[in-house]
Write an enzyme that holds these catalytic residues in place. Structure first.
Site, mmCIF file in Angstrom:
data_model
loop_
_atom_site.group_PDB
_atom_site.id
_atom_site.type_symbol
_atom_site.label_atom_id
_atom_site.label_comp_id
_atom_site.label_asym_id
_atom_site.label_seq_id
_atom_site.Cartn_x
_atom_site.Cartn_y
_atom_site.Cartn_z
ATOM 1 N N HIS A 24 0.281 -4.309 8.585
ATOM 2 C CA HIS A 24 1.202 -5.105 9.415
ATOM 3 C C HIS A 24 0.483 -5.553 10.678
ATOM 4 C CE1 HIS A 24 5.276 -3.505 7.657
ATOM 5 N NE2 HIS A 24 4.763 -4.495 6.959
ATOM 6 N N HIS A 80 9.919 -8.463 -3.814
ATOM 7 C CA HIS A 80 9.743 -8.629 -2.363
ATOM 8 C C HIS A 80 8.703 -9.706 -2.094
ATOM 9 C CE1 HIS A 80 9.433 -7.706 1.799
ATOM 10 N NE2 HIS A 80 8.615 -6.684 1.757
ATOM 11 N N GLU A 82 6.906 -10.167 0.734
ATOM 12 C CA GLU A 82 5.798 -9.866 1.650
ATOM 13 C C GLU A 82 4.463 -9.892 0.899
ATOM 14 O OE1 GLU A 82 6.472 -6.495 4.225
ATOM 15 O OE2 GLU A 82 4.965 -7.207 5.638
ATOM 16 N N ASP A 84 1.731 -8.380 0.694
ATOM 17 C CA ASP A 84 1.066 -7.253 0.038
ATOM 18 C C ASP A 84 1.579 -7.060 -1.390
ATOM 19 O OD1 ASP A 84 3.388 -6.560 1.498
ATOM 20 O OD2 ASP A 84 2.917 -4.433 1.456
ATOM 21 N N HIS A 146 12.555 -4.052 2.890
ATOM 22 C CA HIS A 146 12.702 -4.126 4.330
ATOM 23 C C HIS A 146 12.667 -5.558 4.859
ATOM 24 C CE1 HIS A 146 8.318 -4.643 5.198
ATOM 25 N NE2 HIS A 146 8.643 -4.680 6.445
ATOM 26 N N ASP A 165 9.259 -1.456 -1.536
ATOM 27 C CA ASP A 165 8.811 -0.723 -0.342
ATOM 28 C C ASP A 165 9.517 0.630 -0.160
ATOM 29 O OD1 ASP A 165 6.841 -2.351 0.737
ATOM 30 O OD2 ASP A 165 8.266 -3.574 1.841
ATOM 31 N N TYR A 193 5.700 6.600 6.988
ATOM 32 C CA TYR A 193 6.080 5.278 6.468
ATOM 33 C C TYR A 193 7.514 4.958 6.891
ATOM 34 C CZ TYR A 193 6.594 1.762 2.679
ATOM 35 O OH TYR A 193 6.803 0.626 1.938
ATOM 36 N N HIS A 226 4.107 1.294 -2.929
ATOM 37 C CA HIS A 226 2.972 1.892 -2.215
ATOM 38 C C HIS A 226 2.923 3.386 -2.538
ATOM 39 C CE1 HIS A 226 2.352 -1.656 0.298
ATOM 40 N NE2 HIS A 226 3.618 -1.642 0.639
#
Ligand code: FEO
Length: 400
Positions: A24, A80, A82, A84, A146, A165, A193, A226
């Protein structure tokens, strides 16, 4: 890392990022690295659940190829947006000419705003199902866990939840399952996390967990995006999330300070003695030399925080200022806070620290202690008493 069979006809095809140390941007340190998990389900139809961070697209493609040619993929589930988890889409989509992407309406919008591609996309909502053959996939929208686009995917035949996530850990390992790794390291990373990424979203997380519990769906395995897969006792991480989301705390205080010439540090050390004298656990950090991600993790279960800074130009020092910006964003509701610091000819640091956190959701009964230059014996005694009194206030509803 090669493709690994995690269940009959289900493979982990993601990648381990052994060397990532900042996440991030630089808001999160990943001392144990991370992984970007993706899962491949082989049935009459073939589905890939999420992809990986863009620089690792080649490794993802090679992992999938070990199991099946990419042109055979029918669906890519984008839990998601994002990067990653979606970053490999531009590399993989040209190799999967038959693949349709499934995700939420916000996911469709978000993917377009990242990659500007008109991929074949089907919007799905909570309880929508996708039949693969023997298996079906059920989708559960999970906005703000998130990002607004976030979604969980559930496979009832395997009692497998893939929540992206949620329930993740930044934890690079050659093992894929929770029962294969060091348990302290695992829970340490899961807590870190949650604290650094999900803390401000506790109410949303609690509601989502309760919603899933009401669905009464059995969950035997949780495969996050993750870290390792929870198969030993998935309830363990669900219960930990419930506890963290409820803001459950221990008799613990965290003291974080920055000092210019050591006077504020002297105050901090004496305050810690006072806190400890009241029988609570205390952690002390000089923020200038500490891992901020670790400090935030320690704060998650603490009842109170004390922040110290020397005054510089009528303000706090720069490292504590940067740290408190993060704390402000985490909105640590219900925690007691206090401030302390040494000043020269004029104060200002404690006032500025209070000002920064005034809208952060913390308990507003704020004690403060400041001394000019270097504290003498009597002032150090006051520091001890300040700590002791603060510790006692953590277990009462009364003011400091
Ligand atoms: Fe792991 Fe919200 O991305």
């Amino acid at each position: 890392m090669a493709a690994i069979k995690i269940l009959p006809d289900i493979y982990s095809v993601g990648v381990v990022d052994w060397n990532v140390r900042n996440f991030h941007g630089h808001t999160y340190t990943t001392q144990r690295g991370s992984s970007y998990n993706a899962y491949l389900i082989i049935d009459d139809k073939i589905a890939l659940i999420d992809t990986v961070f863009g620089p690792f697209a080649r490794e993802l493609i090679d992992n999938i190829k070990e199991v099946v040619p990419l042109e055979k993929i029918d669906y890519i589930i984008a839990n998601h947006v994002e990067t990653d988890h979606s970053g490999a889409l531009p590399s993989i989509m040209p190799l999967c000419p038959n693949a349709k992407i499934l995700g939420t309406a916000k996911c469709k919008e978000g993917l377009y705003k990242h990659y500007y591609q008109n991929w074949d996309f089907q919007v799905v909502k909570t309880n929508d199902q996708l039949k693969l053959g023997r298996r079906t996939l059920t989708f559960i929208e999970a906005p703000m866990i998130h990002w607004p686009d976030s979604m969980f995917t559930y496979c009832p035949q395997d009692e497998l939840l893939m929540p992206n996530d949620a329930f993740g850990q930044h934890f690079a390992t050659s093992q894929r399952f929770d029962d294969q790794v060091d348990q302290c390291a695992l829970m340490d990373e899961a807590e870190k996390y949650y604290a650094n990424i999900l803390w401000p979203l506790g109410a949303v997380i609690l509601k989502k967990i309760q919603e899933i519990q009401k669905l009464n769906i059995p969950i035997k395995i949780i495969a996050p995006s993750h870290g390792v897969i929870w198969r030993q006792d998935p309830a363990r991480i669900i219960n930990a999330y419930i506890s963290w989301a409820k803001g459950e705390t221990k008799d613990k205080a965290v003291v974080v300070y920055e000092t210019m010439w050591g006077a504020t540090e002297k105050m901090a050390r004496k305050i810690v003695e006072g806190l400890a004298s009241a029988g609570i656990e205390v952690k002390l950090y000089d923020v200038a030399g500490s891992d901020r991600t670790e400090v935030i993790a320690q704060m998650l279960t603490a009842k109170g925080f004390l922040f110290g800074s020397s005054t510089h130009d009528n303000d706090m020092l720069p490292n504590i200022a940067a740290f408190l910006e993060i704390v402000k964003g985490l909105k640590p509701k219900g925690r007691k806070i206090g401030f302390f610091g040494s000043y020269g000819w004029a104060g200002g640091a404690t006032k500025e620290m209070q000002e920064m956190l005034k809208d952060s959701g913390v308990d507003q009964t704020i004690p403060e202690l400041s001394f000019k230059y270097v504290p003498d014996v009597s002032e150090l005694t006051s520091c001890f008493e300040f700590g002791s009194k603060f510790a006692q206030s953590l277990n009462s509803c009364g003011s400091f």
